[in-house]
Motif scaffolding. Structure first.
Motif, mmCIF file in Angstrom:
data_model
loop_
_atom_site.group_PDB
_atom_site.id
_atom_site.type_symbol
_atom_site.label_atom_id
_atom_site.label_comp_id
_atom_site.label_asym_id
_atom_site.label_seq_id
_atom_site.Cartn_x
_atom_site.Cartn_y
_atom_site.Cartn_z
ATOM 1 N N VAL A 32 -4.567 -4.698 1.495
ATOM 2 C CA VAL A 32 -3.785 -5.996 1.293
ATOM 3 C C VAL A 32 -2.415 -5.604 1.444
ATOM 4 O O VAL A 32 -1.386 -6.197 2.029
ATOM 5 N N LEU A 33 -1.837 -4.482 0.787
ATOM 6 C CA LEU A 33 -0.411 -4.015 0.603
ATOM 7 C C LEU A 33 -0.220 -3.053 1.677
ATOM 8 O O LEU A 33 0.841 -2.679 1.852
ATOM 9 N N ASP A 51 -5.934 0.494 -15.403
ATOM 10 C CA ASP A 51 -5.665 0.236 -13.666
ATOM 11 C C ASP A 51 -4.333 0.403 -13.485
ATOM 12 O O ASP A 51 -4.161 0.674 -12.073
ATOM 13 N N LYS A 52 -3.273 0.402 -14.207
ATOM 14 C CA LYS A 52 -1.865 0.620 -13.744
ATOM 15 C C LYS A 52 -1.943 2.011 -13.477
ATOM 16 O O LYS A 52 -1.250 2.474 -12.339
ATOM 17 N N ARG A 53 -2.357 3.155 -14.157
ATOM 18 C CA ARG A 53 -2.292 4.519 -13.774
ATOM 19 C C ARG A 53 -3.094 4.731 -12.540
ATOM 20 O O ARG A 53 -2.916 5.837 -11.878
ATOM 21 N N PHE A 58 -0.520 6.078 -5.713
ATOM 22 C CA PHE A 58 -0.830 5.620 -4.257
ATOM 23 C C PHE A 58 0.002 4.741 -3.526
ATOM 24 O O PHE A 58 -0.012 4.263 -2.324
ATOM 25 N N ILE A 59 1.101 4.165 -4.456
ATOM 26 C CA ILE A 59 1.769 3.093 -3.896
ATOM 27 C C ILE A 59 3.189 3.164 -4.384
ATOM 28 O O ILE A 59 3.420 4.067 -5.332
ATOM 29 N N LEU A 64 4.010 -2.336 -7.359
ATOM 30 C CA LEU A 64 3.181 -1.993 -8.472
ATOM 31 C C LEU A 64 2.570 -3.373 -8.785
ATOM 32 O O LEU A 64 1.386 -3.861 -9.439
ATOM 33 N N SER A 65 3.516 -4.419 -9.335
ATOM 34 C CA SER A 65 3.161 -5.534 -9.941
ATOM 35 C C SER A 65 2.403 -6.532 -9.049
ATOM 36 O O SER A 65 1.229 -6.973 -9.572
#
Length: 212
Positions: A32-33, A51-53, A58-59, A64-65
């Motif tokens: 998607v990104l 999940d944040k870490r 990778f992005i 991130l948000s």
């Protein structure tokens, strides 16, 4: 381990195999990104820190948000389709309950998703307390998550046992003064786990039945 009154379990890689669900949601987010998809083995190695870490390496930081929103929306569905208990887990939990042990979960996975997993896999009722890192200032390997659980359930560190699948779990147990049993069903193999000096190393969580 005769003094043990409480057994605290990590969730992913210890009791639950949700790696397929994580991989689906992760690569959906990358798609998607507009980022490159990653192989399952790379994603598996990144699991365990929340999940944040998981997504951060990778992005770009400015994405991130949005990445978290996309990932979490996908993950609510993927968890229900592609998660399972490791072999022997239901009988292990029944056995521990019959023996009178208090049971708890300590996970870096967000609370919402942890409860989805536990409820969907029909093991939520076995646990006296579920605590996840999003309810604390510090996640693993900081000892707060284990210390809060033992305070809540009124046991000493010597009366608790922690079971996890990663070196971060062994570090967390050591930081809290709690013996940690490592299992090889998760992100880290036996060599890495042994290097971190767990109290015991087992092939899977169900093997605890022979020790308690």
């Amino acid at each position: 381990m005769r003094k043990t009154k409480l057994i605290i379990f990590d969730l992913d890689g210890t009791l639950v195999d949700a790696y397929a669900a994580i991989t689906v949601s992760f690569n959906h987010t990358m798609r998607v990104l507009g980022y490159p998809l990653q192989p399952a083995k790379v994603i598996r190695r990144a699991v365990g820190w929340g999940d944040k870490r998981l997504l951060e390496p990778f992005i770009n930081v400015q994405d991130l948000s949005r990445a978290l929103r996309v990932y979490r929306q996908s993950h609510k569905i993927a968890l229900l389709k592609k998660s399972r208990l490791f072999s022997g887990v239901p009988s292990l939990l029944k056995f521990l309950r019959r023996k009178g042990y208090a049971l708890a979960i300590a996970s870096n996975r967000p609370t919402h998703f942890s409860l989805i997993l536990l409820t969907h896999l029909k093991i939520r009722d076995y646990f006296d307390y579920v605590l996840c890192a999003d309810r604390l200032r510090h996640g693993k390997p900081h000892p707060d998550i284990l210390k809060k659980i033992i305070r809540k359930l009124k046991v000493t560190p010597e009366e608790a046992l922690y079971v996890g699948d990663m070196t971060i779990d062994i570090q967390t147990g050591a930081n809290a003064g709690i013996k940690t049993v490592a299992v090889t069903t998760g992100s880290h193999g036996s060599f890495e786990l042994t290097q971190s000096r767990p109290f015991l190393l087992l092939g899977r969580a169900a093997a605890l039945k022979k020790l308690l």
